[in-house]
Design an enzyme around this catalytic site. Structure first.
Site, mmCIF file in Angstrom:
data_model
loop_
_atom_site.group_PDB
_atom_site.id
_atom_site.type_symbol
_atom_site.label_atom_id
_atom_site.label_comp_id
_atom_site.label_asym_id
_atom_site.label_seq_id
_atom_site.Cartn_x
_atom_site.Cartn_y
_atom_site.Cartn_z
ATOM 1 N N ARG A 1 -5.751 27.701 9.187
ATOM 2 C CA ARG A 1 -4.845 26.621 9.583
ATOM 3 C C ARG A 1 -3.439 27.103 9.257
ATOM 4 O O ARG A 1 -3.105 28.258 9.489
ATOM 5 C CB ARG A 1 -5.254 25.326 8.862
ATOM 6 C CG ARG A 1 -4.852 24.075 9.585
ATOM 7 C CD ARG A 1 -5.454 22.834 8.959
ATOM 8 N NE ARG A 1 -4.802 22.434 7.707
ATOM 9 C CZ ARG A 1 -5.091 21.325 7.045
ATOM 10 N NH1 ARG A 1 -6.007 20.492 7.503
ATOM 11 N NH2 ARG A 1 -4.469 21.018 5.919
ATOM 12 N N LYS B 1 0.462 11.554 2.125
ATOM 13 C CA LYS B 1 0.709 11.689 3.571
ATOM 14 C C LYS B 1 -0.006 10.569 4.332
ATOM 15 O O LYS B 1 -0.857 9.868 3.774
ATOM 16 C CB LYS B 1 0.207 13.053 4.031
ATOM 17 C CG LYS B 1 -1.305 13.230 3.909
ATOM 18 C CD LYS B 1 -1.723 14.660 4.164
ATOM 19 C CE LYS B 1 -3.231 14.817 4.013
ATOM 20 N NZ LYS B 1 -3.641 16.225 4.091
ATOM 21 N N MET C 1 -11.062 -4.486 21.566
ATOM 22 C CA MET C 1 -9.725 -4.074 21.158
ATOM 23 C C MET C 1 -9.225 -4.860 19.943
ATOM 24 O O MET C 1 -8.650 -4.298 19.019
ATOM 25 C CB MET C 1 -8.737 -4.239 22.317
ATOM 26 C CG MET C 1 -7.355 -3.701 22.009
ATOM 27 S SD MET C 1 -6.185 -3.963 23.348
ATOM 28 C CE MET C 1 -6.891 -2.953 24.647
ATOM 29 N N TYR D 1 -18.801 -6.728 25.450
ATOM 30 C CA TYR D 1 -18.834 -5.948 26.687
ATOM 31 C C TYR D 1 -20.156 -5.215 26.865
ATOM 32 O O TYR D 1 -20.714 -4.675 25.910
ATOM 33 C CB TYR D 1 -17.704 -4.924 26.682
ATOM 34 C CG TYR D 1 -16.326 -5.542 26.746
ATOM 35 C CD1 TYR D 1 -15.969 -6.375 27.801
ATOM 36 C CD2 TYR D 1 -15.393 -5.286 25.752
ATOM 37 C CE1 TYR D 1 -14.701 -6.940 27.856
ATOM 38 C CE2 TYR D 1 -14.122 -5.849 25.802
ATOM 39 C CZ TYR D 1 -13.775 -6.679 26.860
ATOM 40 O OH TYR D 1 -12.547 -7.231 26.909
HETATM 41 C C1 LIG Z 1 -4.443 16.428 2.982
HETATM 42 C C2 LIG Z 1 -4.272 17.573 2.113
HETATM 43 C C3 LIG Z 1 -4.656 17.518 0.767
HETATM 44 C C4 LIG Z 1 -5.446 16.372 0.199
HETATM 45 O O1 LIG Z 1 -6.759 16.461 0.699
HETATM 46 P P1 LIG Z 1 -7.912 15.475 0.205
HETATM 47 O O2 LIG Z 1 -9.148 16.043 0.767
HETATM 48 O O3 LIG Z 1 -7.576 14.133 0.774
HETATM 49 O O4 LIG Z 1 -7.864 15.467 -1.264
HETATM 50 C C5 LIG Z 1 -4.342 18.595 -0.047
HETATM 51 N N1 LIG Z 1 -3.702 19.667 0.453
HETATM 52 C C6 LIG Z 1 -3.357 19.769 1.754
HETATM 53 C C7 LIG Z 1 -2.680 20.984 2.249
HETATM 54 C C8 LIG Z 1 -3.638 18.739 2.632
HETATM 55 O O5 LIG Z 1 -3.297 18.852 3.915
#
Ligand SMILES: *Cc1c(COP(=O)(O)O)cnc(C)c1O
EC number: 5.1.1.1
Length: 394
Positions: A139, A41, A331, A273
């Site tokens: 979650r 992802k 930036m 800055y």
């Molecule tokens: C992102 C994610 C993972 C991987 O998590 P890591 O800590 O990067 O290994 C696994 N399962 C779910 C549901 C996630 O959202």
């Protein structure tokens, strides 16, 4: 990037050989023959979705994890086969496209099951479903009390041929603290959920709970499949317990830039800055052409005496040294104080983070400088920073 010219004075060099070898290492960590789902992802945590997915498969990942449906579809569009799971979507997502592309779909609520059933009917295929249970993360996932009702509907949908429940899964809240009681607590809730799903008549192919941290530190929760993300890219999900090398991992990304301006300035010269940094002596300043719009955290500015700015390695070999960002992260650029005797010149390569094998800075060092986690350092790397691919195993 501009289609006119792709020149950029900074780049992220990604070692696909490292990705492959990290996945091999994770397969070794996976206990009881558990398979590996490489989580790709967020553009493979900023490393580039398709090249990293291919490398992960070459390293032995039999599954790929894509949070977004669009990411899963992009993998298929690139011709990547094998099993792909997608899990994060809202009503109206293009699930028919996902089912048609042979992507496994997570279901965490009744509406989601309904939409998967519609998608399956539209495509004339059976959708493979993984039931996501909230075992305590708070979650995504169905609450355990609501699982029986969702299961009853899933079993109906399965009887009609629309879906096949092939997986049960969940996610840990404190996997980076392997001794925390929630790890065992969530594992127990998970075991109970698995039983319920099996008793409902599902022929489960995979039960999966472990992210990177649990893959490396909690073998008791590996089940049939582990889902590492961060560790695939060679970073430690538990920096307080071990560095990447302690787990056989090699950070895959090196973020480097070419020095733009190098110039002498007098003592007590304000830098960047707000003049949060002032030169202690007459010195040589180097301008590094990468900044917060590229994803460097502005929180890693060098404007607090008690917390140094993000690290930048200049020079190479025996003459390499690591300096802290001087003053505010801008930036598009950051400054470093190269010291009064600096011999660097415009065009010289500097490294913001890399494998750390040569003692150079790492994404973890940037995370510490910014008060965040290494996940955020690589995933927020901007799209305008070109990714270049090398293969350290060739
Ligand atoms: C992102 C994610 C993972 C991987 O998590 P890591 O800590 O990067 O290994 C696994 N399962 C779910 C549901 C996630 O959202």
């Amino acid at each position: 990037m501009s289609p006119v010219n792709s020149y950029y004075p900074a780049r992220a060099v990604v070692d696909l050989g490292a990705v492959r070898s990290n996945v091999r290492a994770l397969r070794e960590h996976a206990s009881g023959g558990a398979e590996v789902m490489a989580v790709v992802k967020a553009d493979a945590y900023g490393h580039g979705l398709v090249p990293c997915a291919r490398a992960a498969v070459e390293g032995g990942a039999t599954w790929l994890g894509a949070a977004q449906v669009a990411e899963a579809l992009a993998l298929r569009a690139a011709g990547i086969g094998g099993r792909v799971l997608t899990w994060l979507y809202a009503p109206g997502a293009p699930l028919a496209e996902a089912v048609a592309a042979d992507v496994d779909v997570s279901v965490a609520a009744g509406w989601a099951l309904d939409e998967v059933v519609v998608a399956a009917r539209a495509t004339g295929r059976t959708a493979r479903v993984h039931v996501k249970v909230d075992t305590g993360l708070g979650r995504n996932g169905v609450m355990p009390d609501d699982l029986p009702e969702l299961l009853a509907r899933a079993v109906e949908a399965q009887a009609s041929g629309a879906v096949e429940v092939v997986g049960v899964w969940s996610h840990l809240a404190l996997a980076d603290q392997p001794d925390h009681p929630t790890v065992v607590g969530q594992a127990d809730v998970f075991a109970h959920a698995v039983r319920l799903v099996e008793e409902a008549g599902a022929h489960l192919e995979v039960r999966h709970l472990a992210n990177s941290a649990a893959t490396l530190t909690s073998p008791g929760v590996h089940h049939d499949l582990v889902r590492p993300g961060l560790a695939v890219y060679g970073l430690s999900p538990v920096p307080h317990l071990g560095a990447p090398a302690d787990y056989g991992l090699v950070p895959a990304m090196t973020l480097e830039a070419s020095l733009a301006t190098v110039k002498r300035v007098p003592a007590d010269h304000g830098v960047s800055y707000a003049h949060a940094y002032r030169t202690p002596t007459s010195t040589v300043l180097g301008v590094v052409p990468i900044g917060y719009s590229d994803g460097l955290p502005r929180h890693a500015s060098g404007d607090l005496p008690e917390r140094p700015g993000g690290p930048v390695q200049v020079g190479s070999g025996a003459s390499a040294r690591t300096l802290a960002v001087a003053g505010r992260v801008c930036m598009d650029q950051v400054m470093v104080d190269l010291g009064p005797d600096a011999r660097e010149a415009a065009g010289d390569r500097v490294v913001l983070f890399g494998s750390g094998e040569d003692g150079g800075p790492t994404a973890e060092d940037w995370a510490r400088a910014a008060g965040t986690i290494s996940y955020e350092i690589t995933t927020r790397l901007g799209a305008r920073v070109p990714r270049a691919y090398v293969d350290g195993e060739d």
